[in-house]
Scaffold this motif. Structure first.
Motif, PDB file in Angstrom:
ATOM      1  N   HIS B 148       0.815  -1.218   0.000  1.00 43.69           N
ATOM      2  CA  HIS B 148       0.000   0.000   0.000  1.00 43.69           C
ATOM      3  C   HIS B 148       0.846   1.264   0.000  1.00 43.69           C
ATOM      4  O   HIS B 148       0.410   2.302  -0.479  1.00 43.69           O
ATOM      5  CB  HIS B 148      -0.939   0.004   1.216  1.00 43.69           C
ATOM      6  N   VAL B 149       2.043   1.160   0.560  1.00 43.40           N
ATOM      7  CA  VAL B 149       2.922   2.337   0.654  1.00 43.40           C
ATOM      8  C   VAL B 149       4.119   2.100  -0.259  1.00 43.40           C
ATOM      9  O   VAL B 149       4.937   1.216   0.004  1.00 43.40           O
ATOM     10  CB  VAL B 149       3.391   2.536   2.114  1.00 43.40           C
ATOM     11  N   ASN B 150       4.194   2.844  -1.359  1.00 42.72           N
ATOM     12  CA  ASN B 150       5.283   2.597  -2.304  1.00 42.72           C
ATOM     13  C   ASN B 150       5.843   3.873  -2.919  1.00 42.72           C
ATOM     14  O   ASN B 150       6.547   3.817  -3.925  1.00 42.72           O
ATOM     15  CB  ASN B 150       4.825   1.614  -3.384  1.00 42.72           C
ATOM     16  N   ARG B 151       5.528   5.009  -2.287  1.00 47.88           N
ATOM     17  CA  ARG B 151       6.126   6.283  -2.697  1.00 47.88           C
ATOM     18  C   ARG B 151       6.647   6.982  -1.449  1.00 47.88           C
ATOM     19  O   ARG B 151       6.029   6.907  -0.386  1.00 47.88           O
ATOM     20  CB  ARG B 151       5.076   7.180  -3.365  1.00 47.88           C
ATOM     21  N   TRP B 152       7.786   7.684  -1.586  1.00 48.87           N
ATOM     22  CA  TRP B 152       8.377   8.304  -0.401  1.00 48.87           C
ATOM     23  C   TRP B 152       7.424   9.289   0.254  1.00 48.87           C
ATOM     24  O   TRP B 152       7.388   9.398   1.481  1.00 48.87           O
ATOM     25  CB  TRP B 152       9.735   8.943  -0.742  1.00 48.87           C
ATOM     26  N   ARG B 153       6.607   9.991  -0.541  1.00 45.51           N
ATOM     27  CA  ARG B 153       5.678  10.974   0.040  1.00 45.51           C
ATOM     28  C   ARG B 153       4.651  10.309   0.944  1.00 45.51           C
ATOM     29  O   ARG B 153       4.224  10.877   1.952  1.00 45.51           O
ATOM     30  CB  ARG B 153       4.917  11.711  -1.067  1.00 45.51           C
ATOM     31  N   HIS B 154       4.263   9.097   0.545  1.00 44.92           N
ATOM     32  CA  HIS B 154       3.282   8.365   1.346  1.00 44.92           C
ATOM     33  C   HIS B 154       3.913   7.948   2.684  1.00 44.92           C
ATOM     34  O   HIS B 154       3.312   8.119   3.747  1.00 44.92           O
ATOM     35  CB  HIS B 154       2.787   7.150   0.550  1.00 44.92           C
ATOM     36  N   ALA B 155       5.127   7.447   2.604  1.00 46.81           N
ATOM     37  CA  ALA B 155       5.830   7.093   3.847  1.00 46.81           C
ATOM     38  C   ALA B 155       5.995   8.335   4.721  1.00 46.81           C
ATOM     39  O   ALA B 155       5.828   8.282   5.944  1.00 46.81           O
ATOM     40  CB  ALA B 155       7.197   6.490   3.507  1.00 46.81           C
TER      41      ALA B 155
END
Lengths: 633, 633
Positions: B148-155
């Motif tokens: 579900h989390v695969n972009r640095w902004r999301h992390a």
């Protein structure tokens, strides 16, 4: 549906084989191909005329089935269109000199190509007309990455629209299956309109189709495409022309041409047999039904026999008999038979000369030895018959691609075992065996040879390939793929290393080829079995503490169990079906080692633990080397 | 934007290096890294405690910058959630024993993971709280293939939502750039929230991102991702922690750890220098501005000098002088200088011992030798100073990764040449030269070493890599990539063969390493130049007739021109910018050969013709072998 048993002529594209053009032709002919596709680049770089190629092929009894490829022809704007027709005339000259009547035109990939079927058809008619005036024919094939035409049905529509007798369709299993196109409709193409059929398989890869095609194609049965389904459609349409292999593969480019050619012809024989309609009589004898391993045979000299026997005794084996007429000893435990062969002037002695102490043969229990042998022969396997003494059992054998003998042992109706026939057996001294059977036999293969061995075990013995595992050795990556019989009683993991610095790579160098590098014995009670090995003075490979700390964190094993694993240097893995506890012995003479394994429903081979084993083996090798340096100081 | 010139600490993940854990640590330290990431598998397979690892690292002066990875943690349903927290406690034990305060949690890839940022944040808060109680910290990183989390902004959103001081963000250039995500926003992350930065490059490939990441990453500057842009954003946010290399690469797994470590540190030094703001003072001396090749130097003994001199004379070279103090001869033609070095007890003599007659050095004309040398030193290159006689020119040199010396010759303000300084020159006997300059110098590299050489030439000399060409040798595929100076005057094609059976592969085996396998001379009049070679008794490699038939069909060349090409064994190619006519000589002692080339605007290297050359060379080798067998009969 026709159910004829016509064997179609076999053919292979020169690009599939390594070497100079004469070497390629010689290899294809010597293995038994009926014809070859001349791949244009092989002709351009050949230091002789097309007429010379024709002569060489004729002398070898090879037909030239097609000349290919002719690229970027149809639906070009002028002046390219006119230039292309000139180019065609020049290639027709070459074809006539070569003595082939068919050229492959692959669909245009040029950005200049016009998206106009009528135009494409008109151009192909013009080319076919010119070809026909010389008694030649043109086949049109859709490349999977063609600019406008990239499906066989589209190529077929253009061929139909062109409606010229010298223009036909060519289909290629890769171009069809790689783009998940449905080949079923090929069954409806009139057989006289299908001019040529090319076959190639490939592993499934999430790679752009052009790179995939150029580097990773392999022979039918070596990959994961449904080439059988494709071929079934081709046979159903009534096609009776050549089946031709066109393989672009980096490994094949580097492999000896005869090895590749043998694999290729084997794959064609298998593919045709498997594509026969289900109501047709089988084209090949059925593969054997297995019942596990009958014995393993090590080639030894006197010294190695002594040390290996001592090693086996530590594992709980006992000396069970001597061969009646040969210098061969039998060791036994549970249902496991291990034969140590020191007989001079035997296949084992030859093996020993080449490879030192090592597994030179394995025997598999089969339902019908003769049928198994007939299938192997039909699939181009050399068979082998060891000389035998009077009254001894004749056991047929097949040579694996690495020279290992695979004996096929069929139960005797009388119930007598081969050991009763051939050995003077010792009285059985009560059985306190902890090891019951051979669980699997793992082989190391030279770089680039995985597909060759997969095809051999799949074709000849009907073993099925498991997915590939990647296992990090400290000095490089190992790829491992197990071949397993339908009933699961024969399991043969095949391991390959790109690097020569890994344990697997070193093994292959040291052994001058492929060979068995470890043998796993099955037990019902791993704790007792491993404790018994220690009690007999055997050494189990020590496993780092850190492994157990992580195991606890990952699997939440209970403490008592974990303590036992730790104490006994046992490794642990789990899959959907169950769990697996196993241990490795130290290695024999840095050549092979044994594994003791308990499966509780588990289907795999403990690959995550193989990385631990490889690291420990590497550390021990380094330590031994350091100790040797120290001793030499 | 800050323009500070702080050098950030350097770090490398143990998975990037081959060998046992102690070997990896030793390699990283010996090259000069400040720290290492402990990759968990390397610890699990290490036969010693985490405290032992800490001691080894301390003794080597290495910080343990992070422990990684901790997988599949956040947003799991119970009971996995509780189990994961237990697992975290166990790993905290390990971290404390290792002496590192930071763990990398990568985003969950499990199918069981819940798509709920609040839940993920809550779990990370719980973990960070537990970590904080031990003085530890948690870094959270988005994997490119996270469930579900695969972009640095999301992390980063999750880290912000969690708002725990012991929880921070980790970014990795590969996970960002491989999915074409924009790293620019990293500049806005507060520096104290960015806990760690990993750097990796990769060639652009149309492959699934997981396989791409696991096998094909390489060091910054070796691939095609904009790692510099990524790092610029990282520096702009004020991050002052380690820059750490985390590379999964099959070749690195197999290469000697120190070679890989040196490349890694070189890449980090270069990346940091290139990522500095444009208004900051440069971190490295600028790369040289080139003006072509000054000379080529061959290591010879007396016998080889004689035969190579005769070979050169056939190509139109003349003897131009003798070295004042050494056993070195100068041969010249046009602006080409070739030096034959038979001096005992020199770098050339050492080279000869190892590799036989071969190019041991090349000299490049640069604007500023000292600046070039300073840059090379800063980028970890060994420099070399040959002993010189009185009054002779001191020419600094850099050792290429294969041991070849690269001299850096700066024009003397007085206008005196190095030849006037160091040689007793002969009177110039009028110039009927046909060859004007060195067009390119092609090297064969050992398998797996392309990236290493690309980085060397790119970092130290600012040469730019061209796209990779694939060239079929009859016995395997060759990959070729040219490194070219900005002005185009220095061109170095690098060739590599996976197989040892190709001409390139054989060359590498025979030479015990890399080396120059051919040298191309530029001419303005190829017809005259090649005719002159024949007139001097030189042999031009014969080209098959079939090649010309195809050339005519492909390019529509006029008949007179084609006849000349054919007569003189010239090859022809065309690109968007012009055309190229070239020829090859026979090879010298089966080691190297020369090419004569005329460029008319053309920018490439005639790769399509290299396949023809390789096939002809293979045929000649086969023929010579057959003749030798015949002679021995």
């Amino acid at each position: 549906m026709s159910s004829s048993l016509v064997r179609l002529p076999t053919s292979i594209a020169t690009v599939s084989l390594s070497g100079t053009l004469p070497e390629k032709l010689e290899a294809a002919a010597s293995i038994g191909f009926d014809g070859v596709e001349i791949f244009e680049n092989d002709l351009l770089t050949f230091d002789g005329s097309p007429a010379d190629v024709r002569r060489i092929a004729e002398d070898l009894g090879l037909a030239i089935t097609i000349f290919q490829p002719f690229r970027d022809f149809e639906a070009m704007p002028d002046p390219q269109r006119a230039r292309n027709l000139d180019r065609a005339e020049r290639k027709f000259d070459v074809m006539q000199a070569l003595g082939t009547d068919l050229v492959l035109v692959c669909s245009n990939v040029s950005p200049s190509a016009i998206d106009d079927d009528a135009r494409a058809a008109a151009d192909l008619v013009e080319m076919a007309g010119r070809a026909a005036r010389r008694g030649l024919r043109v086949g049109y094939e859709a490349l999977a990455w063609g600019r406008h035409v990239n499906r066989w049905r589209h190529a077929w529509r253009i061929v139909q629209r062109a409606a010229h007798p010298a223009l036909g369709l060519i289909v290629d299993s890769f171009h069809t299956l790689a783009v998940d196109d449905d080949p079923a409709g090929i069954a409806e193409v009139p057989a006289d309109r299908l001019f040529f059929v090319q076959l190639a398989d490939a592993p499934r890869m999430a790679l752009d189709v052009l790179s995939w095609s150029r580097h990773f194609r392999n022979f039918p049965g070596q990959g994961q495409l449904d080439v059988t389904g494709f071929l079934r459609a081709v046979l159903a349409c009534g096609y009776r022309g050549p089946l031709s292999l066109e393989i672009f593969n980096d490994d094949f480019r580097a492999a000896p041409a005869r090895l590749t050619a043998r694999d290729g012809l084997r794959s064609l024989i298998l593919a045709q047999a498997e594509a026969q309609p289900s109501d047709a009589p089988p084209m090949l004898p059925a593969p054997p039904v297995f019942d596990g391993f009958e014995f393993l045979e090590f080639a030894v000299d006197e010294k190695a026999r002594e040390s290996l026997a001592a090693f086996l005794v530590k594992l709980g084996f006992h000396h069970a008999g001597r061969h009646r007429s040969k210098d061969v000893a039998l060791y036994r435990q549970g249902r496991i038979n291990v034969v140590l062969n020191a007989e001079q002037d035997s296949a084992a002695a030859e093996h020993f000369q080449l490879h030192g102490p090592s597994v030179c043969a394995m025997a598999l229990r089969v339902d019908d030895g003769e049928r198994a042998l007939a299938r192997a022969r039909a699939l181009l396997c050399p068979v082998w018959q060891e000389r035998i003494g009077e009254g001894e059992r004749s056991i047929p054998a097949v040579r694996a691609p690495d020279g290992t003998l695979i004996y096929l042992v069929q139960p005797d109706p009388s119930g007598r075992t081969i050991y009763q026939d051939d050995f003077e057996l010792e009285m059985d001294a009560g059985d306190d065996s902890r090891l019951d059977a051979i669980d699997h036999v793992a082989q190391a293969l030279p770089t680039g040879r995985m597909d060759s061995f997969v095809l051999f075990y799949r074709a000849v013995f009907g073993l099925l390939p498991e997915p590939v595992w990647e296992i990090p050795d400290p000095y490089g990556l190992i790829r491992s793929r197990a071949m397993i019989s339908a009933d699961g009683t024969v399991r043969l993991p095949l391991n390959i290393s790109e690097s020569r610095e890994t344990a697997t790579g070193r093994f292959v160098s040291a052994y001058a080829g492929a060979g068995v590098h470890h043998i796993a014995f099955a037990t019902e009670d791993i704790m007792a079995a491993v404790a018994a090995v220690a009690a007999h003075g055997g050494t189990i490979l020590p496993i780092p503490e850190n492994y157990y700390d992580d195991l606890a964190a990952r699997h939440g094993l209970d403490d008592a169990f974990l303590t036992e694993l730790r104490r006994l240097n046992l490794l642990y893995d789990r899959d959907d079906a169950g769990d697996f506890i196993h241990a490795y012995t130290e290695s024999f003479d840095d050549r092979f080692f044994f594994e003791i394994a308990q499966r509780r429903g588990y289907r795999l081979f403990g690959a995550p633990n193989a990385a631990v084993r490889l690291a420990v083996q590497a550390q021990r090798r380094e330590a031994a080397r350091a100790a040797a340096r120290f001793a030499a100081m």
